[in-house]
Design a protein around this motif. Sequence first.
Motif, PDB file in Angstrom:
ATOM      1  N   ALA A  85      45.559  26.859  48.522  1.00 53.01           N
ATOM      2  CA  ALA A  85      45.893  28.239  48.150  1.00 53.01           C
ATOM      3  C   ALA A  85      46.298  28.309  46.673  1.00 53.01           C
ATOM      4  O   ALA A  85      45.963  29.270  45.977  1.00 53.01           O
ATOM      5  N   ALA A  86      46.980  27.272  46.196  1.00 55.60           N
ATOM      6  CA  ALA A  86      47.397  27.248  44.792  1.00 55.60           C
ATOM      7  C   ALA A  86      46.193  27.181  43.859  1.00 55.60           C
ATOM      8  O   ALA A  86      46.206  27.790  42.788  1.00 55.60           O
ATOM      9  N   PHE A  87      45.146  26.452  44.262  1.00 56.77           N
ATOM     10  CA  PHE A  87      43.930  26.415  43.436  1.00 56.77           C
ATOM     11  C   PHE A  87      43.364  27.823  43.282  1.00 56.77           C
ATOM     12  O   PHE A  87      42.992  28.232  42.186  1.00 56.77           O
ATOM     13  N   ALA A  88      43.298  28.572  44.363  1.00 58.76           N
ATOM     14  CA  ALA A  88      42.789  29.947  44.300  1.00 58.76           C
ATOM     15  C   ALA A  88      43.708  30.826  43.443  1.00 58.76           C
ATOM     16  O   ALA A  88      43.241  31.623  42.621  1.00 58.76           O
ATOM     17  N   LEU A  89      44.997  30.641  43.624  1.00 59.74           N
ATOM     18  CA  LEU A  89      45.960  31.437  42.865  1.00 59.74           C
ATOM     19  C   LEU A  89      45.892  31.132  41.373  1.00 59.74           C
ATOM     20  O   LEU A  89      46.047  32.031  40.538  1.00 59.74           O
ATOM     21  N   LEU A  90      45.609  29.888  41.023  1.00 55.18           N
ATOM     22  CA  LEU A  90      45.456  29.542  39.607  1.00 55.18           C
ATOM     23  C   LEU A  90      44.208  30.203  39.015  1.00 55.18           C
ATOM     24  O   LEU A  90      44.207  30.574  37.837  1.00 55.18           O
ATOM     25  N   GLY A  91      43.176  30.369  39.821  1.00 53.93           N
ATOM     26  CA  GLY A  91      41.999  31.111  39.367  1.00 53.93           C
ATOM     27  C   GLY A  91      42.354  32.562  39.065  1.00 53.93           C
ATOM     28  O   GLY A  91      41.917  33.129  38.056  1.00 53.93           O
ATOM     29  N   VAL A  92      43.154  33.155  39.931  1.00 52.36           N
ATOM     30  CA  VAL A  92      43.602  34.538  39.725  1.00 52.36           C
ATOM     31  C   VAL A  92      44.502  34.609  38.491  1.00 52.36           C
ATOM     32  O   VAL A  92      44.423  35.573  37.709  1.00 52.36           O
ATOM     33  N   GLN A  93      45.337  33.592  38.297  1.00 56.65           N
ATOM     34  CA  GLN A  93      46.185  33.540  37.102  1.00 56.65           C
ATOM     35  C   GLN A  93      45.334  33.490  35.831  1.00 56.65           C
ATOM     36  O   GLN A  93      45.650  34.139  34.838  1.00 56.65           O
ATOM     37  N   GLY A  94      44.256  32.704  35.871  1.00 57.76           N
ATOM     38  CA  GLY A  94      43.360  32.622  34.720  1.00 57.76           C
ATOM     39  C   GLY A  94      42.738  33.969  34.402  1.00 57.76           C
ATOM     40  O   GLY A  94      42.643  34.368  33.229  1.00 57.76           O
ATOM     41  N   LEU A  95      42.315  34.679  35.427  1.00 61.17           N
ATOM     42  CA  LEU A  95      41.750  36.019  35.236  1.00 61.17           C
ATOM     43  C   LEU A  95      42.797  36.975  34.666  1.00 61.17           C
ATOM     44  O   LEU A  95      42.508  37.765  33.763  1.00 61.17           O
ATOM     45  N   PHE A  96      44.014  36.873  35.165  1.00 70.03           N
ATOM     46  CA  PHE A  96      45.109  37.714  34.674  1.00 70.03           C
ATOM     47  C   PHE A  96      45.372  37.428  33.198  1.00 70.03           C
ATOM     48  O   PHE A  96      45.590  38.355  32.406  1.00 70.03           O
ATOM     49  N   SER A  97      45.326  36.160  32.813  1.00 70.15           N
ATOM     50  CA  SER A  97      45.509  35.794  31.402  1.00 70.15           C
ATOM     51  C   SER A  97      44.414  36.397  30.532  1.00 70.15           C
ATOM     52  O   SER A  97      44.678  36.851  29.411  1.00 70.15           O
ATOM     53  N   CYS A  98      43.196  36.396  31.039  1.00 68.03           N
ATOM     54  CA  CYS A  98      42.078  37.008  30.296  1.00 68.03           C
ATOM     55  C   CYS A  98      42.294  38.505  30.110  1.00 68.03           C
ATOM     56  O   CYS A  98      42.044  39.051  29.035  1.00 68.03           O
ATOM     57  N   VAL A  99      42.759  39.176  31.152  1.00 69.09           N
ATOM     58  CA  VAL A  99      43.032  40.612  31.055  1.00 69.09           C
ATOM     59  C   VAL A  99      44.122  40.866  30.021  1.00 69.09           C
ATOM     60  O   VAL A  99      44.007  41.770  29.185  1.00 69.09           O
ATOM     61  N   LYS A 100      45.185  40.056  30.067  1.00 69.85           N
ATOM     62  CA  LYS A 100      46.274  40.237  29.098  1.00 69.85           C
ATOM     63  C   LYS A 100      45.770  40.047  27.670  1.00 69.85           C
ATOM     64  O   LYS A 100      46.156  40.794  26.769  1.00 69.85           O
ATOM     65  N   PHE A 101      44.916  39.039  27.465  1.00 77.54           N
ATOM     66  CA  PHE A 101      44.458  38.744  26.113  1.00 77.54           C
ATOM     67  C   PHE A 101      43.398  39.728  25.636  1.00 77.54           C
ATOM     68  O   PHE A 101      43.492  40.274  24.532  1.00 77.54           O
ATOM     69  N   PHE A 102      42.379  39.967  26.454  1.00 78.65           N
ATOM     70  CA  PHE A 102      41.250  40.779  26.002  1.00 78.65           C
ATOM     71  C   PHE A 102      41.480  42.288  26.145  1.00 78.65           C
ATOM     72  O   PHE A 102      41.078  43.059  25.279  1.00 78.65           O
ATOM     73  N   ALA A 103      42.118  42.715  27.222  1.00 79.22           N
ATOM     74  CA  ALA A 103      42.306  44.155  27.424  1.00 79.22           C
ATOM     75  C   ALA A 103      43.566  44.681  26.726  1.00 79.22           C
ATOM     76  O   ALA A 103      43.578  45.785  26.200  1.00 79.22           O
ATOM     77  N   TYR A 104      44.635  43.863  26.753  1.00 82.19           N
ATOM     78  CA  TYR A 104      45.899  44.320  26.179  1.00 82.19           C
ATOM     79  C   TYR A 104      46.213  43.672  24.837  1.00 82.19           C
ATOM     80  O   TYR A 104      47.239  43.981  24.228  1.00 82.19           O
TER      81      TYR A 104
END
Length: 142
Positions: A85-104
């Motif tokens: 489950a942590a592997f999947a959650l880290l994937g979601v964390q990576g996507l969240f980091s991309c949103v923070k960097f590219f969108a915000y």
Amino acid sequence: MTNQHDVASSATSAPPDARFAGRAAQFLLGIPLGVFQLAAVLMFTFTGAVVTPGDWFVAVWGMVMSTSCALLALRIYRSAAARRAAFALLGVQGLFSCVKFFAYHESAGLVFAVIVAVTLVALVVYHRGVSARVRGRANGIG
């Protein structure tokens, strides 16, 4: 078939580098990606920075994700299912980091992306070490 006792005992008998990696992953998932990120999301949410429905979506996403990280960190050292489950959650964390960097356009997205990458490496090292030990016991080795 491996039962919970086998996984728990193999975690303590895993190679020292794997045990260290497991504790490092547990720390990184629980503190920076869990507690610190939740505090940051709550601070930005309730200081008026969240105004659009898209902002609210990202804020709720961050709250759920960081809370999940903090709670999951308590289980990854002893549970293979929690590590998966942590592997999947880290994937979601990576996507969240991309949103923070590219969108915000927040540089914190890069910092969290590095933390996610280091956590992922530590979790892979630990998971492989424990999994190899469990497989060895199932085959009568070790």
